[in-house]
Scaffold this motif. Structure first.
Motif, PDB file in Angstrom:
ATOM      1  N   ALA A  68      -3.403   3.488  -1.992  1.00 56.12           N
ATOM      2  CA  ALA A  68      -3.870   2.784  -0.802  1.00 56.12           C
ATOM      3  C   ALA A  68      -4.610   1.509  -1.154  1.00 56.12           C
ATOM      4  O   ALA A  68      -4.644   0.557  -0.387  1.00 56.12           O
ATOM      5  CB  ALA A  68      -4.785   3.696   0.018  1.00 56.12           C
ATOM      6  N   GLU A  69      -5.216   1.460  -2.349  1.00 54.61           N
ATOM      7  CA  GLU A  69      -5.939   0.281  -2.803  1.00 54.61           C
ATOM      8  C   GLU A  69      -5.069  -0.634  -3.653  1.00 54.61           C
ATOM      9  O   GLU A  69      -5.558  -1.522  -4.339  1.00 54.61           O
ATOM     10  CB  GLU A  69      -7.176   0.727  -3.591  1.00 54.61           C
ATOM     11  N   SER A  95       2.330   4.803  -0.702  1.00 53.76           N
ATOM     12  CA  SER A  95       1.782   6.126  -0.936  1.00 53.76           C
ATOM     13  C   SER A  95       2.639   6.863  -1.954  1.00 53.76           C
ATOM     14  O   SER A  95       3.621   6.338  -2.467  1.00 53.76           O
ATOM     15  CB  SER A  95       1.721   6.900   0.377  1.00 53.76           C
ATOM     16  N   LYS A 142      -5.771  13.369  -4.249  1.00 52.10           N
ATOM     17  CA  LYS A 142      -6.649  12.428  -3.560  1.00 52.10           C
ATOM     18  C   LYS A 142      -6.810  11.136  -4.339  1.00 52.10           C
ATOM     19  O   LYS A 142      -6.764  10.031  -3.768  1.00 52.10           O
ATOM     20  CB  LYS A 142      -8.013  13.069  -3.309  1.00 52.10           C
ATOM     21  N   ALA A 143      -6.998  11.241  -5.662  1.00 50.54           N
ATOM     22  CA  ALA A 143      -7.165  10.043  -6.487  1.00 50.54           C
ATOM     23  C   ALA A 143      -5.898   9.204  -6.486  1.00 50.54           C
ATOM     24  O   ALA A 143      -5.954   7.968  -6.415  1.00 50.54           O
ATOM     25  CB  ALA A 143      -7.535  10.442  -7.914  1.00 50.54           C
ATOM     26  N   ALA A 194      -7.904   9.248 -11.615  1.00 54.12           N
ATOM     27  CA  ALA A 194      -9.093   8.521 -11.177  1.00 54.12           C
ATOM     28  C   ALA A 194      -9.414   7.335 -12.083  1.00 54.12           C
ATOM     29  O   ALA A 194     -10.414   6.649 -11.875  1.00 54.12           O
ATOM     30  CB  ALA A 194     -10.280   9.473 -11.131  1.00 54.12           C
ATOM     31  N   GLU A 252      -3.560   9.158  -4.121  1.00 52.99           N
ATOM     32  CA  GLU A 252      -3.379   8.577  -2.791  1.00 52.99           C
ATOM     33  C   GLU A 252      -4.336   7.416  -2.557  1.00 52.99           C
ATOM     34  O   GLU A 252      -3.950   6.387  -2.000  1.00 52.99           O
ATOM     35  CB  GLU A 252      -3.580   9.659  -1.731  1.00 52.99           C
ATOM     36  N   GLU A 253      -5.567   7.561  -2.979  1.00 51.57           N
ATOM     37  CA  GLU A 253      -6.537   6.481  -2.807  1.00 51.57           C
ATOM     38  C   GLU A 253      -6.195   5.280  -3.670  1.00 51.57           C
ATOM     39  O   GLU A 253      -6.335   4.131  -3.249  1.00 51.57           O
ATOM     40  CB  GLU A 253      -7.938   6.993  -3.132  1.00 51.57           C
ATOM     41  N   GLY A 254      -5.708   5.558  -4.873  1.00 52.41           N
ATOM     42  CA  GLY A 254      -5.308   4.465  -5.753  1.00 52.41           C
ATOM     43  C   GLY A 254      -4.145   3.690  -5.177  1.00 52.41           C
ATOM     44  O   GLY A 254      -4.134   2.455  -5.196  1.00 52.41           O
ATOM     45  N   ARG A 306       0.838  -1.188   0.000  1.00 50.93           N
ATOM     46  CA  ARG A 306       0.000   0.000   0.000  1.00 50.93           C
ATOM     47  C   ARG A 306       0.882   1.249   0.000  1.00 50.93           C
ATOM     48  O   ARG A 306       0.872   2.044   0.936  1.00 50.93           O
ATOM     49  CB  ARG A 306      -0.938  -0.028   1.209  1.00 50.93           C
TER      50      ARG A 306
END
Length: 274
Positions: free
Chosen positions: A118-119, A9, A111-112, A65, A114-116, A7
């Motif tokens: 994290a996933e 960052s 944000k996109a 995204a 970081e979320e990507g 995961r």
């Protein structure tokens, strides 16, 4: 620890640098900003450059995204044509709305990404300059904002936002993009090994040409023909086509040594800034 490795960052400081750069560009576009001023040495006005940033930041956010957004074919000419088309289709030139868009879309991109991360979404993203990792896309966004932010600051008589730390964060993009913007006419048949070092430990990498084929590596070659030590801000401005090499050489911002120091003046011309 294994979970932390998967995961992964964004590189440390990149998200903050993107957001702060967007905020500083927005601050340039205050109530007194003359949006009709021309950018020195360019065809765009302040309003057009700011509009381009708003459009580009939205594009980057959508790419981050996972949305497909064709934008030229990766060549400097096609990117210039895509830029002109997007400006013709996007009519906003007001300082306040453009400032808000630049910040909003930069934040959405971070944000996109970081979320990507994290996933565990670590696959390549198709960008205007080819496939990149999410980390390289974030570095691309920062580099693009710094270049146009510099233009806006010059036009408006304000201090630009490029510094050594931010230049270091542009290197993931730079190392990926350099082989893609090589000038084949100027590299034809060329053989050379460069060790590029940025002052103050901001970064270091190697560029090798073998029969005109250029490769870039995070590690410099074992036996470089030419070593170039360059002040970081100068490096970025030259890489983005905002500055020539004569003045930095005269001011001691570029230092060269090695078995073939005469290769140094050829280096900037090996690339065409997109």
């Amino acid at each position: 620890m294994a979970g932390q490795d998967v995961r992964r960052s964004l590189p440390e400081g990149l998200g903050t640098a993107i957001r702060e750069t967007a905020e500083e560009i927005a601050a340039l576009l205050g109530p007194d900003a003359d949006m009709g001023l021309r950018i020195p040495g360019a065809e765009w006005s302040v309003g057009e450059a700011a509009a381009h940033l708003a459009v580009a930041n939205e594009l980057m956010a959508e790419l981050a995204a996972g949305q497909a957004r064709p934008y030229g074919d990766g060549t400097p000419q096609s990117l210039a044509e895509a830029n002109e088309r997007s400006l013709a289709e996007f009519g906003e030139r007001g300082a306040e709305p453009l400032a808000a868009m630049i910040v909003k879309h930069a934040d959405a991109c971070v944000k996109a990404l970081e979320e990507g991360a994290a996933e565990s979404v670590e696959g390549p993203v198709v960008t205007p300059l080819g496939q990149m990792s999410p980390q390289e896309l974030g570095s691309y966004l920062l580099t693009h904002m710094l270049g146009h932010g510099y233009d806006l600051a010059r036009a408006l008589g304000r201090t630009h936002m490029i510094d050594r730390a931010r230049v270091g964060l542009t290197l993931p993009f730079m190392l990926t993009a350099m082989p893609r913007v090589t000038d084949p006419v100027r590299t034809a048949g060329m053989n050379a090994r460069y060790d590029i070092r940025l002052w103050g430990g901001a970064g270091r990498f190697g560029v090798t040409l073998a029969d005109g084929v250029l490769t870039v590596d995070a590690q410099p070659p074992a036996r470089p023909d030419c070593t170039i030590l360059i002040e970081p801000v100068t490096f970025l401005l030259m890489a983005l086509g905002r500055q020539g090499q004569a003045s930095p050489l005269a001011r001691g911002r570029i230092i060269v040594w090695g078995r073939k120091p005469w290769l140094a003046p050829r280096f900037p011309g090996l690339f065409t800034a997109p």
